[in-house]
Design an enzyme around this catalytic site. Structure first.
Site, mmCIF file in Angstrom:
data_model
loop_
_atom_site.group_PDB
_atom_site.id
_atom_site.type_symbol
_atom_site.label_atom_id
_atom_site.label_comp_id
_atom_site.label_asym_id
_atom_site.label_seq_id
_atom_site.Cartn_x
_atom_site.Cartn_y
_atom_site.Cartn_z
ATOM 1 N N ASN A 242 0.865 -1.185 0.000
ATOM 2 C CA ASN A 242 0.000 0.000 0.000
ATOM 3 C C ASN A 242 0.899 1.232 0.000
ATOM 4 O O ASN A 242 1.492 1.563 1.020
ATOM 5 C CB ASN A 242 -0.884 -0.050 1.254
ATOM 6 C CG ASN A 242 -1.687 1.218 1.463
ATOM 7 O OD1 ASN A 242 -1.796 2.052 0.574
ATOM 8 N ND2 ASN A 242 -2.265 1.350 2.654
ATOM 9 N N LYS B 40 0.101 4.244 -0.221
ATOM 10 C CA LYS B 40 -0.539 5.432 0.374
ATOM 11 C C LYS B 40 -0.314 6.644 -0.548
ATOM 12 O O LYS B 40 -0.228 6.459 -1.764
ATOM 13 C CB LYS B 40 -0.031 5.654 1.800
ATOM 14 C CG LYS B 40 -0.153 4.382 2.651
ATOM 15 C CD LYS B 40 0.062 4.606 4.110
ATOM 16 C CE LYS B 40 -0.092 3.273 4.835
ATOM 17 N NZ LYS B 40 0.049 3.387 6.285
ATOM 18 N N HIS C 213 -9.379 1.046 5.515
ATOM 19 C CA HIS C 213 -8.100 1.378 6.146
ATOM 20 C C HIS C 213 -8.320 2.419 7.249
ATOM 21 O O HIS C 213 -9.113 3.345 7.093
ATOM 22 C CB HIS C 213 -7.112 1.896 5.100
ATOM 23 C CG HIS C 213 -5.713 1.938 5.611
ATOM 24 N ND1 HIS C 213 -5.274 2.917 6.470
ATOM 25 C CD2 HIS C 213 -4.671 1.095 5.425
ATOM 26 C CE1 HIS C 213 -4.010 2.676 6.773
ATOM 27 N NE2 HIS C 213 -3.623 1.571 6.158
ATOM 28 N N GLU D 110 -6.655 4.889 8.175
ATOM 29 C CA GLU D 110 -6.415 6.292 7.803
ATOM 30 C C GLU D 110 -7.637 6.882 7.134
ATOM 31 O O GLU D 110 -7.963 8.054 7.344
ATOM 32 C CB GLU D 110 -5.171 6.384 6.903
ATOM 33 C CG GLU D 110 -3.901 6.149 7.711
ATOM 34 C CD GLU D 110 -2.733 5.586 6.927
ATOM 35 O OE1 GLU D 110 -2.767 5.604 5.679
ATOM 36 O OE2 GLU D 110 -1.782 5.106 7.582
ATOM 37 N N GLU E 91 -4.967 -4.696 10.994
ATOM 38 C CA GLU E 91 -3.935 -3.664 11.121
ATOM 39 C C GLU E 91 -4.140 -2.895 12.420
ATOM 40 O O GLU E 91 -4.903 -1.922 12.451
ATOM 41 C CB GLU E 91 -4.020 -2.695 9.938
ATOM 42 C CG GLU E 91 -3.792 -3.358 8.599
ATOM 43 C CD GLU E 91 -3.293 -2.343 7.584
ATOM 44 O OE1 GLU E 91 -2.221 -2.579 7.039
ATOM 45 O OE2 GLU E 91 -3.952 -1.321 7.365
ATOM 46 N N GLY F 140 2.902 2.429 10.803
ATOM 47 C CA GLY F 140 3.853 3.514 10.605
ATOM 48 C C GLY F 140 4.598 3.919 11.870
ATOM 49 O O GLY F 140 5.261 4.951 11.899
ATOM 50 N N SER G 200 3.860 -1.948 10.413
ATOM 51 C CA SER G 200 5.316 -2.005 10.575
ATOM 52 C C SER G 200 5.908 -3.384 10.265
ATOM 53 O O SER G 200 6.875 -3.810 10.891
ATOM 54 C CB SER G 200 5.728 -1.546 11.983
ATOM 55 O OG SER G 200 5.325 -0.198 12.194
HETATM 56 P P1 PGA Z 1 3.061 0.335 7.709
HETATM 57 O O1 PGA Z 1 1.572 0.542 7.122
HETATM 58 O O2 PGA Z 1 3.585 -0.937 7.125
HETATM 59 O O3 PGA Z 1 3.820 1.557 7.224
HETATM 60 O O4 PGA Z 1 2.944 0.290 9.185
HETATM 61 C C1 PGA Z 1 0.711 -0.530 6.947
HETATM 62 C C2 PGA Z 1 -0.611 -0.035 6.379
HETATM 63 O O5 PGA Z 1 -1.103 0.995 6.844
HETATM 64 O O6 PGA Z 1 -1.191 -0.658 5.465
#
Ligand code: PGA
Length: 253
Positions: free
Chosen positions: A10, A12, A93, A95, A165, A171, A211
């Site tokens: 992803n 983003k 997601h 976010e 997640e 992140g 992460s």
């Molecule tokens: P990350 O994000 O691997 O940077 O923690 C995962 C995601 O939000 O899909």
């Protein structure tokens, strides 16, 4: 149960034509696992032009609208995504739940629209840190699923993948331990089994996200209920993304 592993990147809101090039070139053949790449909308076509010949690699969008077409300025429909080569869309997601106020009703509508357009859906769920600290994560996740995908008929479930997640791991560099991931994935699978039966629950892929990196992916992917990963930051470095794909291949053997 032999579930083919998925590694989904992803991106983003990251990338540019010059930054995308080495990422695209770095993606090798998937060889026994499914590799999914989810760039921003504007790059979908050109990323797919470059990758569509690579066996086992598929294209995802990071969002879609719930309508097929119409007066929705700035939006993109699932039919359009299909038209430019997507076979997947990521929905739910954290976010988008947080910054775009996407709630369960809207996410269910989007999921239905995507499935109706012939897209497969990676549906995300996850708990914030305060829920984890209060040890309420199992109820929280079950509720997120009950309000959305668990209302869908059994027939839709071969087009659905769940991504767990934990928000506190996205992140942040703080990964769930392999044990925490396995416990939650088993809980998700049991929640699906209770609602829809073991046939559905046993075949559905449940990805871990938060992460994930080459160093922790082998242990995460070795867990019996972890069927791959949804990768954010590490998907923006070709070497890291390939390292995670390698972990999926190794743990599939
Ligand atoms: P990350 O994000 O691997 O940077 O923690 C995962 C995601 O939000 O899909």
């Amino acid at each position: 149960m032999n579930r083919k592993k998925i590694v989904a990147g992803n991106w983003k809101m990251n990338g540019s034509r010059s930054e995308n090039a080495p990422l695209i070139e770095g993606i090798q053949s998937a060889d026994g696992v499914t590799v999914i790449v989810a760039p921003p909308f504007v790059y979908l076509s050109e990323v797919w032009d470059a990758l569509s010949g690579t066996p086992g690699v598929e294209l995802a969008a990071q969002n879609c609208h719930a309508e097929a077409s119409g007066a929705y300025t700035g939006e993109v429909s699932p039919q359009m995504l299909k038209d430019v080569g997507c076979t997947w869309v990521i929905l739910g997601h954290s976010e988008r739940r947080e910054y775009q106020q996407e709630n369960s009703d809207l996410l269910l509508a989007k999921t239905k629209a995507a499935l109706a357009a012939g897209l497969k859906v990676i549906f995300c769920c996850g708990e914030p840190l305060e829920i984890r600290d209060a040890d309420q994560q199992n109820d929280h996740i079950a509720q997120q699923l009950r309000e959305t995908v668990l209302t869908l008929p059994e027939a839709d479930w071969n087009q659905l993948v769940i991504a767990y997640e934990p928000i506190w791991a996205i992140g942040t560099g703080r990964t769930a331990t392999a044990e925490q991931a396995q416990d939650m994935h088993a809980h998700i699978r049991k929640t699906i089994a209770d609602a829809l039966g073991t046939t559905v629950a046993d075949q559905v892929r449940i990805l871990y996200g938060g992460s994930a990196k080459p160093s922790n992916a082998p242990e995460l992917f070795a867990q019996p209920d972890v069927d791959g990963g949804l990768i954010g930051g590490a998907a923006l470095k070709a070497a890291d993304f390939n390292g995670i794909i390698e972990a999926a291949k190794t743990t599939s053997k």
